[in-house]
Design a protein around this motif. Structure first.
Motif, PDB file in Angstrom:
ATOM      1  N   GLN A   1      73.058  18.561  91.755  1.00 55.95           N
ATOM      2  CA  GLN A   1      71.703  18.854  92.220  1.00 55.95           C
ATOM      3  C   GLN A   1      70.733  19.081  91.056  1.00 55.95           C
ATOM      4  O   GLN A   1      69.520  19.124  91.263  1.00 55.95           O
ATOM      5  N   LEU A   2      71.257  19.228  89.855  1.00 52.83           N
ATOM      6  CA  LEU A   2      70.428  19.351  88.660  1.00 52.83           C
ATOM      7  C   LEU A   2      70.291  17.975  88.018  1.00 52.83           C
ATOM      8  O   LEU A   2      71.287  17.361  87.645  1.00 52.83           O
ATOM      9  N   ASN A   3      69.060  17.508  87.901  1.00 56.52           N
ATOM     10  CA  ASN A   3      68.804  16.218  87.262  1.00 56.52           C
ATOM     11  C   ASN A   3      67.858  16.464  86.104  1.00 56.52           C
ATOM     12  O   ASN A   3      66.767  17.015  86.288  1.00 56.52           O
ATOM     13  N   TYR A   4      68.274  16.063  84.905  1.00 58.88           N
ATOM     14  CA  TYR A   4      67.458  16.321  83.723  1.00 58.88           C
ATOM     15  C   TYR A   4      66.577  15.129  83.357  1.00 58.88           C
ATOM     16  O   TYR A   4      65.771  15.228  82.438  1.00 58.88           O
ATOM     17  N   TYR A   5      66.747  14.005  84.051  1.00 59.30           N
ATOM     18  CA  TYR A   5      65.903  12.827  83.885  1.00 59.30           C
ATOM     19  C   TYR A   5      65.864  12.328  82.446  1.00 59.30           C
ATOM     20  O   TYR A   5      64.885  11.708  82.023  1.00 59.30           O
TER      21      TYR A   5
ATOM     22  N   THR B   1      63.308  20.435  82.328  1.00 56.56           N
ATOM     23  CA  THR B   1      63.423  19.032  82.705  1.00 56.56           C
ATOM     24  C   THR B   1      63.809  18.858  84.167  1.00 56.56           C
ATOM     25  O   THR B   1      63.326  17.950  84.841  1.00 56.56           O
ATOM     26  N   SER B   2      64.691  19.721  84.668  1.00 57.32           N
ATOM     27  CA  SER B   2      65.141  19.570  86.058  1.00 57.32           C
ATOM     28  C   SER B   2      64.023  19.843  87.055  1.00 57.32           C
ATOM     29  O   SER B   2      64.002  19.285  88.148  1.00 57.32           O
ATOM     30  N   THR B   3      63.074  20.704  86.681  1.00 56.13           N
ATOM     31  CA  THR B   3      61.937  20.998  87.550  1.00 56.13           C
ATOM     32  C   THR B   3      60.757  20.070  87.281  1.00 56.13           C
ATOM     33  O   THR B   3      59.723  20.198  87.936  1.00 56.13           O
ATOM     34  N   ARG B   4      60.921  19.160  86.322  1.00 52.95           N
ATOM     35  CA  ARG B   4      59.885  18.201  85.938  1.00 52.95           C
ATOM     36  C   ARG B   4      58.668  18.883  85.319  1.00 52.95           C
ATOM     37  O   ARG B   4      57.580  18.316  85.277  1.00 52.95           O
ATOM     38  N   GLU B   5      58.890  20.111  84.827  1.00 50.07           N
ATOM     39  CA  GLU B   5      57.800  20.761  84.103  1.00 50.07           C
ATOM     40  C   GLU B   5      57.479  19.969  82.844  1.00 50.07           C
ATOM     41  O   GLU B   5      56.340  19.918  82.399  1.00 50.07           O
ATOM     42  N   VAL B   6      58.521  19.393  82.240  1.00 51.51           N
ATOM     43  CA  VAL B   6      58.342  18.402  81.177  1.00 51.51           C
ATOM     44  C   VAL B   6      59.120  17.162  81.586  1.00 51.51           C
ATOM     45  O   VAL B   6      60.187  17.248  82.187  1.00 51.51           O
ATOM     46  N   SER B   7      58.575  15.998  81.273  1.00 48.06           N
ATOM     47  CA  SER B   7      59.233  14.753  81.650  1.00 48.06           C
ATOM     48  C   SER B   7      58.844  13.653  80.666  1.00 48.06           C
ATOM     49  O   SER B   7      57.959  13.837  79.822  1.00 48.06           O
TER      50      SER B   7
END
Length: 249
Positions: A44-48, A80-86
């Motif tokens: 469920q954790l995706n670091y993209y 990264t998982s929350t897309r705060e940075v991408s």
């Protein structure tokens, strides 16, 4: 982190599944081992971030202790998982993390990005050591019509019939405050990527309910073949946008 490395190396050097479990069990209290494996294997954790930087990264200074390293690692995972940075910012954050890592710590980060510590075990093994630590979604396979054995069905009761489409399996989960789309292996699609589907689900699915079905990619009114459609869905899973002109149903 040398203790974690030692444990993983011992597990890596045995082919016996029972021995792997025994080694992890004997070392389950090694500082940060449990937390590190959770970051690596929780689907469920995706670091993209899929590519580990191979170019030389200037070393600035070493983290003072294991706590400092793990805190920095956890911050990177959270951001990264929350897309705060991408995108480029996520890559830059990864490089900043690595600039303070010694060679052993860099390898642990590489395993994290690969989502595999290369020691021959999986989520089921981890959950045998730390019971229920990582969520494993249930999955019930369909059977072919020839093997269905209809004569044993109780036809006095109602049965639910669903079309078997040629798409990607998905669990649609409506919680108290969100709608999630989860793959068979437990990976979550980025929040908001299927806004049209989420709106429909929100209209008819009660809270606290999970339904499953298949995602299909439609291009100009035509459903794309499974291999093409699932390739696009896997790209969306990694943070890419739905291609122009295409819809997901």
């Amino acid at each position: 982190m040398s203790e974690i490395w030692t444990v993983l190396d011992m597990v890596r050097n045995t082919s016996s599944k029972n021995d792997k479990i025994a080694i992890l069990q004997a070392n389950k209290d090694v500082p940060y081992l449990k937390q590190y494996l959770a970051l690596v294997y929780t689907p469920q954790l995706n670091y993209y971030v899929k590519k580990f930087p191979v170019s030389a990264i200037d070393f600035i200074r070493e983290y003072e202790d294991d706590t400092s390293f793990f805190q920095a690692l956890r911050v990177f995972c959270m951001m990264t998982s929350t897309r705060e940075v991408s995108g480029a910012n996520a890559i830059a954050g990864l490089k900043d993390l690595l600039r303070n890592c010694n060679p052993l710590q860099r390898e642990l980060v590489r395993y994290l990005i690969a989502r595999d510590v290369e020691a021959g075990f999986s989520i089921s093994t981890i959950n045998k050591v730390w019971e229920g630590m990582i969520f494993e979604p249930g999955y019930m396979r369909c059977t072919t019509e020839d093997d269905a054995r209809f004569e044993k069905w109780d036809w006095t009761k109602k049965h639910y019939v669903q079309l078997k489409a040629d798409g990607m399996f998905v669990n649609v989960i409506k919680t108290q405050d969100d709608i999630n789309f989860m793959t068979r292996s437990g990976n979550l699609f980025p929040r908001g990527c299927f806004s049209n589907l989420a709106w429909l689900v929100n209209e008819w699915l009660p809270k606290g309910v999970v339904v499953h079905g298949e995602l299909l990619v439609v291009d100009k009114g035509v459903v794309l073949p499974r291999t093409t459609g699932n390739g696009i869905l896997n790209s969306i899973l990694q943070g890419e946008a739905i291609p122009d002109g295409m819809t997901i149903t």
